[in-house]
Scaffold this motif. Structure first.
Motif, mmCIF file in Angstrom:
data_model
loop_
_atom_site.group_PDB
_atom_site.id
_atom_site.type_symbol
_atom_site.label_atom_id
_atom_site.label_comp_id
_atom_site.label_asym_id
_atom_site.label_seq_id
_atom_site.Cartn_x
_atom_site.Cartn_y
_atom_site.Cartn_z
ATOM 1 N N GLU A 166 0.757 -1.131 -0.089
ATOM 2 C CA GLU A 166 -0.005 -0.033 -0.338
ATOM 3 C C GLU A 166 1.225 1.328 -0.220
ATOM 4 O O GLU A 166 0.381 1.947 -0.395
ATOM 5 C CB GLU A 166 -0.726 0.482 1.080
ATOM 6 N N LEU A 167 1.789 1.116 0.331
ATOM 7 C CA LEU A 167 2.961 2.434 0.429
ATOM 8 C C LEU A 167 3.685 2.159 -0.662
ATOM 9 O O LEU A 167 3.465 3.837 -0.662
ATOM 10 C CB LEU A 167 4.126 2.105 1.587
ATOM 11 N N SER A 168 3.584 1.421 -1.429
ATOM 12 C CA SER A 168 4.119 1.218 -3.059
ATOM 13 C C SER A 168 3.058 2.149 -4.148
ATOM 14 O O SER A 168 3.406 2.962 -4.458
ATOM 15 C CB SER A 168 4.845 0.362 -3.348
ATOM 16 N N ASN A 169 1.741 2.186 -3.317
ATOM 17 C CA ASN A 169 0.724 1.546 -4.296
ATOM 18 C C ASN A 169 -0.090 2.901 -4.191
ATOM 19 O O ASN A 169 0.156 3.930 -5.185
ATOM 20 C CB ASN A 169 -0.725 1.245 -3.881
ATOM 21 N N GLN A 170 0.336 3.977 -2.916
ATOM 22 C CA GLN A 170 0.317 5.876 -3.055
ATOM 23 C C GLN A 170 1.916 5.963 -3.432
ATOM 24 O O GLN A 170 1.572 7.644 -2.535
ATOM 25 C CB GLN A 170 -0.275 5.886 -1.291
ATOM 26 N N ASN A 171 2.961 5.794 -3.303
ATOM 27 C CA ASN A 171 3.749 6.379 -3.123
ATOM 28 C C ASN A 171 4.267 7.060 -2.559
ATOM 29 O O ASN A 171 4.587 8.530 -2.787
ATOM 30 C CB ASN A 171 3.942 7.767 -4.396
ATOM 31 N N LEU A 172 3.927 6.693 -1.015
ATOM 32 C CA LEU A 172 4.463 6.891 0.397
ATOM 33 C C LEU A 172 5.899 6.252 0.768
ATOM 34 O O LEU A 172 6.194 5.142 0.776
ATOM 35 C CB LEU A 172 3.588 6.419 1.109
ATOM 36 N N SER A 173 7.111 7.078 1.220
ATOM 37 C CA SER A 173 8.339 6.471 1.693
ATOM 38 C C SER A 173 7.885 5.845 3.231
ATOM 39 O O SER A 173 7.049 6.809 3.654
ATOM 40 C CB SER A 173 9.478 7.272 1.716
ATOM 41 N N LYS A 174 8.826 5.044 3.139
ATOM 42 C CA LYS A 174 8.215 5.138 5.052
ATOM 43 C C LYS A 174 9.213 6.491 5.998
ATOM 44 O O LYS A 174 8.053 6.018 6.809
ATOM 45 C CB LYS A 174 9.105 3.585 5.364
ATOM 46 N N SER A 175 9.705 6.874 5.608
ATOM 47 C CA SER A 175 10.364 8.022 6.108
ATOM 48 C C SER A 175 8.845 9.169 6.104
ATOM 49 O O SER A 175 8.451 9.626 7.957
ATOM 50 C CB SER A 175 10.872 9.137 5.684
ATOM 51 N N SER A 176 7.950 9.068 5.376
ATOM 52 C CA SER A 176 6.880 10.381 5.170
ATOM 53 C C SER A 176 6.075 9.155 5.885
ATOM 54 O O SER A 176 5.041 9.774 7.076
ATOM 55 C CB SER A 176 6.685 10.707 3.912
#
Length: 68
Positions: free
Chosen positions: A10-20
């Protein structure tokens, strides 16, 4: 699928980094990474944690639990 795998996808799908994402949770990136690894290895988070993560990801908890 366990929650660790789901969360990484889901982080990948939403283009979210683990940091953000970890900043939105008010935890360190290392804590998030450790949690994801533990969840991928079979340890699952509690319901409260899952709901918190889903809320930040704008995913309906009811639909999530129905599909898991």
């Amino acid at each position: 699928m366990n929650f660790g795998i789901f969360l990484e996808q889901e982080l990948s799908n939403q283009n979210l980094s683990k940091s953000s994402f970890s900043k939105k949770l008010s935890i360190s990136r290392q804590t998030l990474t450790t949690n994801i690894q533990q969840w991928k290895n079979g340890r699952e988070p509690n319901i409260k944690t899952i709901k918190k993560y889903l809320k930040i990801l704008n995913i309906d908890a009811t639909l999530f639990f129905m599909n898991m």
